[in-house]
Write an enzyme that holds these catalytic residues in place. Structure first.
Site, PDB file in Angstrom:
ATOM      1  N   GLU A 158      -4.254  -1.223  -6.875  1.00 23.31           N
ATOM      2  CA  GLU A 158      -5.356  -1.395  -5.935  1.00 23.31           C
ATOM      3  C   GLU A 158      -6.544  -2.115  -6.567  1.00 23.31           C
ATOM      4  O   GLU A 158      -7.255  -2.875  -5.890  1.00 23.31           O
ATOM      5  CB  GLU A 158      -5.806  -0.035  -5.392  1.00 23.31           C
ATOM      6  N   LYS A 172      -6.024   8.422  10.084  1.00 28.35           N
ATOM      7  CA  LYS A 172      -4.657   8.133  10.508  1.00 28.35           C
ATOM      8  C   LYS A 172      -4.485   8.352  12.014  1.00 28.35           C
ATOM      9  O   LYS A 172      -3.768   7.589  12.687  1.00 28.35           O
ATOM     10  CB  LYS A 172      -3.679   9.003   9.721  1.00 28.35           C
ATOM     11  N   MET A 205     -15.701  -8.656 -28.593  1.00 31.26           N
ATOM     12  CA  MET A 205     -17.143  -8.527 -28.447  1.00 31.26           C
ATOM     13  C   MET A 205     -17.652  -7.224 -29.041  1.00 31.26           C
ATOM     14  O   MET A 205     -18.709  -7.193 -29.687  1.00 31.26           O
ATOM     15  CB  MET A 205     -17.542  -8.639 -26.970  1.00 31.26           C
ATOM     16  N   PHE A 240      -3.623  16.528   1.218  1.00 28.55           N
ATOM     17  CA  PHE A 240      -2.951  15.632   0.274  1.00 28.55           C
ATOM     18  C   PHE A 240      -3.535  14.226   0.371  1.00 28.55           C
ATOM     19  O   PHE A 240      -3.629  13.648   1.440  1.00 28.55           O
ATOM     20  CB  PHE A 240      -1.448  15.599   0.567  1.00 28.55           C
ATOM     21  N   GLN A 241      -3.946  13.680  -0.768  1.00 30.38           N
ATOM     22  CA  GLN A 241      -4.527  12.341  -0.903  1.00 30.38           C
ATOM     23  C   GLN A 241      -5.781  12.152  -0.049  1.00 30.38           C
ATOM     24  O   GLN A 241      -6.061  11.055   0.445  1.00 30.38           O
ATOM     25  CB  GLN A 241      -3.492  11.248  -0.604  1.00 30.38           C
TER      26      GLN A 241
END
Length: 564
Positions: A54, A166, A479, A116-117
């Site tokens: 993602e 959803k 760096m 969930f999630q």
């Protein structure tokens, strides 16, 4: 007559089509699955690029937006999918990149139950978005997306997040799209005060040692033409921020280099000697100003800026000009006098020669055995296409590439400026190439940064994206190592890297690759990589302890810049 009803998920796709979206960068999951199911019926009209993470999705959307000037779009699911966007959202907000990110969410009756999630992505993302909204009903989907696109692009651009439950995706409602021309109480373009324009022009006309600082605002406003006209009429030398590179051709006779911690010597030194400082579309970032208590105290400061919150935020200005700089510059051009500043410009030339002798010659034409990052960029300049886009990751290679790359075409610089996100370049180069198909895209990365999103080689493989990857490998987090060398007594704590075989790894993704460890092979290898029709990875083994100079040490003033 009964009106046709559409699922909320289909309304998402239909609205994106009305918004003329070309690409969606995304990754499916449970909470956004209805939208992906509806997308299946529209894949002949809109392209979806399946990324491998993602974070890669949002960086690709950023690259697309920066290369095209359009709005980048990405999809993710709820929970970890949504939280994986946060780094990209913060990056896009800091660098003013227009994005619309659509996340799936658990059904509304599950909100707040630790389902969930489920994560509260709205509260999490408030500090890193220009605007966000959670949609609970199908009837609100179209309007929310319309508002998101309007807000993302108008005024100072930025990222928007739209979280859709959803059940809203499954719910049916009528669909009606009308082009949005305004949003109540949202005023993205401040009214320009003509008296401020006249005050600024009078100061400029009386100035003997003026200096222009150009930022990304000129590029975002597509004001390159107006900016060039203003510069050439006033005869004022121009220095650029990191993200302002490309606003003016780097070969222009009035361009004097890059500002900031690893910028050029002359513009940093003379910032504290000019009498007028004209800042255009930049925000006086700490990497540009150094110690603000010692920054340009002798100068009258004129600040052209679209975002009111940036005025006097870091540096107090004498004449603020709020508004779109494309319009402000047009007005200024009318009032300023035709001028030249030969004596003043000679000071820049003198200091540039000093930097050339001590730093630039060493970087581009080294006498030591190990190869430098600078000489790689030198050969890239010779063989790159005129319209090439430079996409860099974060670190030493970013500073060296930005210093030496020849910017001869607009929208040619894509990098993570304000946030400094390692792993940005590879997915951003994918988005850039898809958005600018007729332009060469050069992805310059370090061995540390590329491994943060290296899985996006899978996206290159699947979509046959001809990105040229130049990997500058010094087996260090370069760096950080440089700072450890200079300021921590060479105590190289956790910065040495044990790397994989990058050539085998590239070949596993069907990307042609070559490793260069000898200087005599470098020029021909760069030429071969840049002329290859498909994706190519060129790994160049560079000096392990090569440092980037000039450098303004942390906490120092801009005129305390070091050449060694």
């Amino acid at each position: 007559m009964e009106r046709k009803l559409f699922y909320g998920s289909e309304i998402v796709i239909k609205t994106l089509l009305y918004e003329e979206v070309e690409y969606i960068f995304g990754y499916p999951g449970g909470a956004i699955m209805p939208i992906y199911d509806s997308l299946h019926d529209y894949l002949n009209s809109i392209s979806h690029i399946l990324m491998r993470h993602e974070q890669g999705s949002i960086h690709a959307a950023q690259g697309y937006a920066r290369a095209t000037g359009k709005i980048g779009v990405c999809f993710t699911t709820s929970g970890p999918g949504a939280t994986n966007l946060i780094t990209g959202l913060a990056d896009a907000l800091t660098d003013s990149t227009p994005l619309v990110c659509i996340t799936g969410q658990v059904s509304s009756h599950l909100l707040g139950t630790d389902a969930f999630q489920e994560t509260n992505i709205i509260d999490i993302s408030i500090p890193v978005t220009k605007w966000n909204i959670q949609v609970l009903k199908a009837k609100d989907i179209c309007e929310s997306i319309q508002k998101g696109f309007f807000i993302a692009k108008k005024g100072r651009p930025g990222p928007v997040l739209i979280d859709i439950t959803k059940d809203a995706q499954f719910e049916k409602t009528v669909f009606h799209y009308t082009h949005r021309k305004y949003i109540k109480n949202f005023h993205p373009y401040p009214c320009i005060e003509n008296k401020r324009i006249i005050e600024a022009a009078n100061l400029i006309n009386l100035s003997e040692k003026p200096l222009i600082l150009v930022g990304q605002g000129v590029i975002l406003s597509e004001a390159e033409k107006e900016f060039k006209e203003f510069v050439e009429k006033t005869g004022i030398p121009v220095a650029s921020t990191l993200l302002g590179l490309g606003a003016l051709n780097s070969n222009h006779h009035l361009y004097v280099g890059m500002l900031g911690m690893h910028g050029n010597y002359a513009p940093n030194i003379l910032t504290n000697q000019c009498d007028i400082l004209i800042a255009i579309g930049m925000r006086f970032d700490d990497r540009v100003t150094g110690d603000i208590n010692k920054y340009a105290k002798q100068a009258k400061i004129i600040h052209l800026e679209i975002d009111y919150s940036e005025i006097n935020k870091n540096i107090l200005c004498h004449i603020p000009i709020l508004g779109d700089c494309k319009i402000s510059l047009k007005k200024l051009i009318f009032y300023v006098n035709k001028s030249i500043h030969k004596k003043w410009i000679k000071q820049f030339i003198h200091l540039k020669e000093k930097e050339k002798t001590i730093v630039i010659q060493r970087d581009l034409n080294p006498k030591k055995e190990g190869m430098t990052m600078g000489e790689v960029i030198k050969w890239i300049n010779k063989y790159k296409q005129k319209n090439a886009i430079l996409v860099t990751d974060v670190g030493q290679h970013q500073m060296i590439a930005s210093r030496y790359f020849n910017f001869t075409f607009k929208k040619s610089q894509i990098t993570s400026g304000g946030l400094g996100t390692m792993g940005f370049a590879l997915p951003a180069s994918i988005g850039a190439k898809l958005g600018a198909k007729n332009r060469q895209v050069l992805c310059i990365v370090g061995d540390g940064g590329i491994q943060m999103t290296i899985q996006e080689m899978g996206t290159i493989l699947e979509n046959n994206i001809p990105v040229k990857i130049i990997l500058l490998n010094n087996n260090f987090l370069g760096m950080v190592r440089q700072w450890q060398q200079l300021f921590f007594d060479k105590r190289y704590s956790c910065t040495k890297l044990v790397n994989p075989d990058f050539i085998k790894l590239a070949n596993a993704y069907n990307i042609k690759a070559k490793k260069v460890s000898k200087r005599k092979e470098l020029e021909e290898s760069v030429k071969k990589a840049l002329n290859h029709e498909k994706a190519f990875l060129l790994e160049v083994i560079i000096e392990k302890e090569d440092n980037v100079f000039p450098m303004i040490p942390a906490g120092a003033a801009v005129d305390e810049i070091r050449l060694t």
